[in-house]
Design an enzyme around this catalytic site. Structure first.
Site, short mmCIF file in Angstrom:
data_model
loop_
_atom_site.label_atom_id
_atom_site.label_comp_id
_atom_site.label_asym_id
_atom_site.label_seq_id
_atom_site.Cartn_x
_atom_site.Cartn_y
_atom_site.Cartn_z
CB CYS A 1 -0.91 0.00 1.23
SG CYS A 1 -2.07 1.39 1.25
CG ASP B 1 -0.76 4.04 5.29
OD1 ASP B 1 0.11 4.63 5.95
OD2 ASP B 1 -1.95 3.95 5.64
NE ARG C 1 -0.80 5.10 8.69
CZ ARG C 1 -2.08 4.85 8.99
NH1 ARG C 1 -2.49 5.03 10.22
NH2 ARG C 1 -2.93 4.45 8.07
CG HIS D 1 -1.63 -1.24 5.84
ND1 HIS D 1 -2.20 -0.27 6.61
CD2 HIS D 1 -1.76 -0.83 4.55
CE1 HIS D 1 -2.63 0.71 5.83
NE2 HIS D 1 -2.39 0.39 4.57
CB CYS E 1 -5.87 -0.52 4.51
SG CYS E 1 -5.47 0.10 2.87
CO CO Z 1 -3.44 1.16 2.99
#
Ligand code: CO
Length: 217
Positions: free
Chosen positions: A42, A44, A46, A98, A101
């Protein structure tokens, strides 16, 4: 100090540190890459691919998009997959979702996200495919994380459905596909599924290859 200047300063400090530990570090890295893993994760911020599994530059070929999707018309993803499998000859493809999400949360909502609706639609289809299992879950967080899990399984299946993977397996190349979940609360990854050349492929998605076919996607 401006934000951009901070980034350049951090970069300088990082490069200096690397060179200090090995004066030939960048010279060696600049020559070529030979990663053994393709990471599909992803976007993302993080979930930084290299960092969470302690991989050094040169060890991981990376593709990231919202909610780690494998969309069969996505030329970007397919090009990365083709290059990783047939040119870099990676032994492992890791598809990592994750918990918590944001893409999954957005897909579960009825909010309009304009252009993003088209991307999130792929996730809504995963929900629809598994709605008997997902609809009864009352707790929102549990529902998100269950869809995260089911989405990883679906995207691993989507990798198996590609001509790139099937052709490699057909040639005897032993590339393994791993479906993982990264837990945001603990920082730990766990394995959900693993597929290799002995895995079953539903006949409707299975290709028959002839020697003359060289670029089936
Ligand atoms: Co995500």
């Amino acid at each position: 100090m401006k934000e951009k200047e901070k980034l350049f300063l951090s970069n300088k400090a990082w490069a200096k540190e690397k060179q200090k530990s090995d004066p030939e570090y960048f010279k060696k890295l600049a020559k070529d890459q030979a990663p053994n893993y393709l990471w599909i994760g992803c976007s993302d911020s993080r979930v930084p691919a290299n960092e969470i599994i302690g991989a050094q530059p040169g060890e991981l070929f990376v593709h990231r998009n919202i909610a780690n999707m494998v969309v069969h018309t996505d030329l970007n993803l397919l090009s990365v997959l083709e290059y990783a499998v047939n040119y870099l000859k990676v032994d492992h493809v890791i598809l990592c979702g994750h918990t918590g999400c944001g893409g999954i949360k957005a897909a579960l909502s009825q909010s309009n996200f304009d252009l993003l609706n088209k991307w999130l639609r792929n996730l809504k289809d995963v929900y629809y495919h598994h709605k008997e299992e997902l609809a009864p879950i009352q707790n929102e967080e549990d529902k998100v994380n269950k869809l995260v899990e089911l989405n990883v399984l679906e995207q691993v299946n989507n990798l198996v459905k590609t001509g790139v993977i099937q052709k490699a397996w057909n040639k005897g190349v032993n590339v393994t596909i791993h479906g993982w979940i990264y837990d945001m609360e603990t920082g730990l990854v766990s394995s959900l599924v693993e597929c290799d050349k002995n895995s079953e492929i539903d006949p409707i998605y299975k290709y028959q290859f002839t020697d003359s076919q060289s670029d089936t996607l």
